[in-house]
Design a protein around this motif. Structure first.
Motif, PDB file in Angstrom:
ATOM      1  N   THR A 176     -47.747  42.482  74.578  1.00 41.98           N
ATOM      2  CA  THR A 176     -46.485  42.715  75.253  1.00 41.98           C
ATOM      3  C   THR A 176     -45.520  43.457  74.149  1.00 41.98           C
ATOM      4  O   THR A 176     -45.989  43.713  73.114  1.00 41.98           O
ATOM      5  N   ASP A 177     -44.609  44.287  74.815  1.00 49.77           N
ATOM      6  CA  ASP A 177     -43.618  45.210  73.896  1.00 49.77           C
ATOM      7  C   ASP A 177     -44.361  45.995  73.229  1.00 49.77           C
ATOM      8  O   ASP A 177     -45.096  46.952  73.468  1.00 49.77           O
ATOM      9  N   VAL A 186     -52.403  48.218  75.763  1.00 50.40           N
ATOM     10  CA  VAL A 186     -51.071  48.365  74.734  1.00 50.40           C
ATOM     11  C   VAL A 186     -49.876  47.785  75.889  1.00 50.40           C
ATOM     12  O   VAL A 186     -49.786  47.670  76.959  1.00 50.40           O
ATOM     13  N   GLY A 187     -48.773  47.305  74.800  1.00 52.72           N
ATOM     14  CA  GLY A 187     -47.710  46.987  75.408  1.00 52.72           C
ATOM     15  C   GLY A 187     -46.642  48.101  76.046  1.00 52.72           C
ATOM     16  O   GLY A 187     -46.859  49.324  75.532  1.00 52.72           O
ATOM     17  N   MET A 232     -52.314  42.906  68.076  1.00 52.26           N
ATOM     18  CA  MET A 232     -51.506  43.289  66.542  1.00 52.26           C
ATOM     19  C   MET A 232     -50.330  44.103  67.025  1.00 52.26           C
ATOM     20  O   MET A 232     -50.217  44.609  67.981  1.00 52.26           O
ATOM     21  N   HIS A 233     -49.489  44.193  66.126  1.00 52.07           N
ATOM     22  CA  HIS A 233     -48.229  45.071  66.416  1.00 52.07           C
ATOM     23  C   HIS A 233     -48.826  46.372  65.755  1.00 52.07           C
ATOM     24  O   HIS A 233     -49.517  46.836  65.232  1.00 52.07           O
ATOM     25  N   GLU A 234     -48.073  47.276  66.754  1.00 55.80           N
ATOM     26  CA  GLU A 234     -48.645  48.827  66.646  1.00 55.80           C
ATOM     27  C   GLU A 234     -48.369  49.439  65.348  1.00 55.80           C
ATOM     28  O   GLU A 234     -49.059  50.338  64.872  1.00 55.80           O
TER      29      GLU A 234
END
Length: 337
Positions: free
Chosen positions: A25-26, A71-72, A120-122
């Motif tokens: 998400t996001d 990908v978000g 994971m966060h980008e």
């Protein structure tokens, strides 16, 4: 997806689970894991001796590599199909370490790589060069970045300098290889003549067997004409820190990167003062250090030293290999097989 998680016992075990594959998400990125590697701290967690926060029933291993599969909506740093690894502390992009970075540490306080997929966060994403396989890239995030950071922690490493490394684990071998990339002279200590030959093959000029020469600091001083080395990457902690200080030149530097022999050591302040030493700890390093390391590896065609590769089903055997202390280089799990 299949994922390995810690149990919630005081001394955790590992359990294999079947669970839903997460959806990004996001600003999140979903990566299909191809390989993951182990570090000393992964065994420390299983021993119930890790001092920092860990995620309850979390997925272990801070090191891995794979392919982006989703990908978000707001992601700008990755695309489906990208070959990637990740910074161990996703939001530590550059600058000094901050306490909040520990709150989202892959394989420690957040889910790690011992799973078929990782979310994971980008900010964590590090793109891989084509010259590195997934197995090779999976060995880098903790040990190799720690070596790079430690050697440049207090001041930039210079080609004319002499570096002392300890042992044949991941950080030690990466420290040797990075130092040689910079054109520095490397001395080393290890426990067997066989391991000494491996270190020499990788570029160590001289190696002292500390089983034969327990006062190895005197041997190091002799090899430097009594002056001492410019930099020490201290990995063992308790059993080495005093001798590391004795091995340094006046104004030398010690990067404390581990505690494989214990968390004590008792380095007297007078040892630091009398030699004007700079002693500093390193917590791996930011994403920018990982990216700089990859650029240097590409320029110098440096390849990591892989001890053994285990299929996903043999993850316990991989942990046992690490715990044995007989490994030379990185222990890697081929998650895709």
């Amino acid at each position: 997806m299949k994922a390995v998680r810690w149990t919630s016992a005081e001394k955790p075990d590992l359990e294999l689970h079947d669970e839903p594959t997460p959806t990004p998400t996001d600003h999140e990125v979903l990566v299909r894991v191809h390989a993951a590697s182990l570090n000393f701290r992964d065994q420390v967690i299983l021993n119930g001796q890790y001092g920092g926060p860990t995620k309850k029933n979390g997925i272990p291993l801070s090191d891995g590599a794979g392919e982006v599969v989703a990908v978000g909506d707001s992601v700008t740093r990755a695309n489906v199909g990208d070959r990637v690894s990740a910074s161990c502390n996703p939001h530590w992009v550059g600058g000094p370490m901050q306490a909040e970075y520990h709150l989202n540490s892959l394989g420690i306080s957040a889910d790690g790589w011992l799973s078929e997929y990782i979310l994971m966060h980008e900010n964590a994403v590090v793109h891989l060069p084509d010259s590195l396989s997934y197995i090779e890239a999976a060995s880098l995030p903790c040990a190799a970045v720690t070596a790079w950071t430690g050697l440049n922690l207090s001041s930039p490493l210079q080609p004319s300098q002499t570096v002392l490394v300890q042992g044949t684990g991941g950080v030690a071998l990466f420290s040797l290889q990075v130092a040689r990339m910079f054109g520095a002279r490397v001395l080393a200590i290890t426990s067997t003549d066989e391991k000494a030959e491996t270190l020499k093959t990788l570029g160590a000029e001289s190696v002292v067997n500390y089983s034969t020469f327990p006062d190895w600091d005197r041997e190091i001083l002799e090899l430097t004409d009594g002056k001492g080395v410019d930099k020490v990457v201290d990995i063992a902690g308790e059993k080495t820190i005093v001798k590391s200080a004795a091995s340094c030149r006046i104004g030398g530097e010690i990067a404390v990167v581990g505690f494989t022999s214990g968390v004590g050591g008792g380095l007297p302040p007078i040892d630091i003062l009398s030699r004007s030493l700079r002693v500093a700890g390193t917590a791996i390093g930011p994403r920018l250090n990982f990216e700089a390391l990859l650029a240097a590896m590409g320029q110098h065609e440096m390849k990591p030293v892989i001890d053994r590769v285990y299929p996903f089903a043999q993850y316990r055997e991989a942990y046992q290999r690490l715990a044995s202390g007989s490994h030379v280089g990185k222990v890697v799990i081929d998650v895709a097989h």
